[in-house]
Design a protein around this motif. Sequence first.
Motif, PDB file in Angstrom:
ATOM      1  N   UNK A 266       0.879  -1.176   0.000  1.00 33.35           N
ATOM      2  CA  UNK A 266       0.000   0.000   0.000  1.00 33.35           C
ATOM      3  C   UNK A 266       0.914   1.223   0.000  1.00 33.35           C
ATOM      4  N   UNK A 267       1.413   1.589  -1.156  1.00 33.87           N
ATOM      5  CA  UNK A 267       2.412   2.641  -1.258  1.00 33.87           C
ATOM      6  C   UNK A 267       1.756   4.028  -1.355  1.00 33.87           C
ATOM      7  N   UNK A 268       2.480   5.032  -0.887  1.00 34.73           N
ATOM      8  CA  UNK A 268       2.006   6.421  -0.924  1.00 34.73           C
ATOM      9  C   UNK A 268       3.103   7.286  -1.521  1.00 34.73           C
ATOM     10  N   UNK A 327      -3.319   5.808   8.724  1.00 34.29           N
ATOM     11  CA  UNK A 327      -3.721   7.179   9.035  1.00 34.29           C
ATOM     12  C   UNK A 327      -2.591   8.166   8.768  1.00 34.29           C
ATOM     13  N   UNK A 328      -1.363   7.648   8.677  1.00 40.06           N
ATOM     14  CA  UNK A 328      -0.192   8.518   8.509  1.00 40.06           C
ATOM     15  C   UNK A 328       0.454   8.279   7.152  1.00 40.06           C
ATOM     16  N   UNK A 334       4.704   3.394  10.415  1.00 42.10           N
ATOM     17  CA  UNK A 334       5.264   2.143  10.933  1.00 42.10           C
ATOM     18  C   UNK A 334       5.043   2.064  12.436  1.00 42.10           C
ATOM     19  N   UNK A 335       4.261   1.114  12.866  1.00 41.13           N
ATOM     20  CA  UNK A 335       3.814   0.837  14.240  1.00 41.13           C
ATOM     21  C   UNK A 335       3.256   2.092  14.927  1.00 41.13           C
ATOM     22  N   UNK A 336       2.689   3.006  14.152  1.00 36.42           N
ATOM     23  CA  UNK A 336       2.057   4.233  14.666  1.00 36.42           C
ATOM     24  C   UNK A 336       3.055   5.151  15.361  1.00 36.42           C
ATOM     25  N   UNK A 337       4.331   5.058  14.993  1.00 37.10           N
ATOM     26  CA  UNK A 337       5.331   5.974  15.519  1.00 37.10           C
ATOM     27  C   UNK A 337       5.896   5.551  16.862  1.00 37.10           C
TER      28      UNK A 337
END
Length: 430
Positions: A266-268, A327-328, A334-337
């Motif tokens: 899922x690249x951004x 969300x980021x 990665x692991x929500x920071x």
Amino acid sequence: SPYFFLNANRFELPDNVIKYNDRVYFPANAVLEAFDFDLGWDTEKNALIVYRNSLRTYIEDGSEKIKETGANDQISPPSFIYHNLLYISEETMRQLTDVSLTVEGQLEDCPFFRRDLLENTTIPDDYRINAPVIQYSGCCTVGNMAMEILNISANDAKAYAGVINAVAEKLPEVNTYSVVIPNSSEFYAPLYKSAKQINGIRTIYQNLSEKVIPINAVGPLGDHAGEKLYFNTDHHWTQRGAYYAYRALNDYRGYKTPDLSEFATDHVSGFVGSFAGFMKGTPGESVCRSNPDLLERFLPMVEVQGQAFSDMNMQKSLGAVYAIDKRYNSYMTFISGDRPISRFTTSNKNGKSIMIIKESYGNAFATWAMNDYETVYVLDPREFNGFGGKQERFNLMEFYAKYKFDDLVIINYPVGMTAGLRQAIYNLIQ
């Protein structure tokens, strides 16, 4: 799958049957206990003692001989210890049990890993950027890439190794691994600006005790330096870079890591990272904003649920966290920071657990551990014991006594070797 017969009864053997120097070896307890043998260990002789009725047999451990002579020498001892399990050869098993053995399928030859101290590892120069180095606010631009030129001094390296040794000494039942990661300048800065971080990493690994297993991530990163291992605009590595380091850990442990192509993605696009902020208001910021990164995201192959906490007992919840947090659109994906302590539980029902002690480089690394462990703990020592004024207490031995974990990985990049961050790790065992 491998199996053997006892009185016409078929016994399946576990997956960790291995082949070494063209001989098949089996975990001693998996085989001999099926024949009602009792097993013991003679510390003076460094030998396995096998008992059944009046039979008493010694089987010497050949591990040290292999380590002394090298992994490629054609030594095939009757038994050896590999990843904390004692293995006996097919021939030895036949002598003890007189069984009929059949091995189906194909076993790949398994190398006997020695401590890799990076003695034969070199840094490739093929991907260095031939452009002026322009300094801004503690970092620099080299062509279209921003980076920090970081060094690991010999004194810092030895002191860091001492801290890791002290942690391992406090957790004798745990497999402790040290993973030290160079930053992007090691592979991409012009040669005249290279700080040769590999020398500092060698010094760390040479000073680790026998209780700590050094993992050579430098070689695999160098082998893949033509890929996007680090961001142009951020001081972190990519999840792709972390994959090659994690695969090095798995290679040492004898575990297979799926190829990157096997993971859903899922690249951004358009990610502009930390260097833009570090160089705010300078031409360096413009370089970052003009050269945004692709944020590659590889999704775990298992179901993962995570929660972050602010305390050692994991009672003060900070809410849900995710292996890949969509969300980021930043490194926080990665692991929500960075969180004080996070616990991830996965659909792997194998009973295995790992503790990862890290600064933020460990975040991308931790995403890969979800595929192999039932429980993944991720601990940021900068959030406890007075670091930066944060007074919440964390004691690693007390945590282990309550929650247990099989493996401990302490992962850092060069900044983690500095005095303040060394102390943050050391404070975990005070």
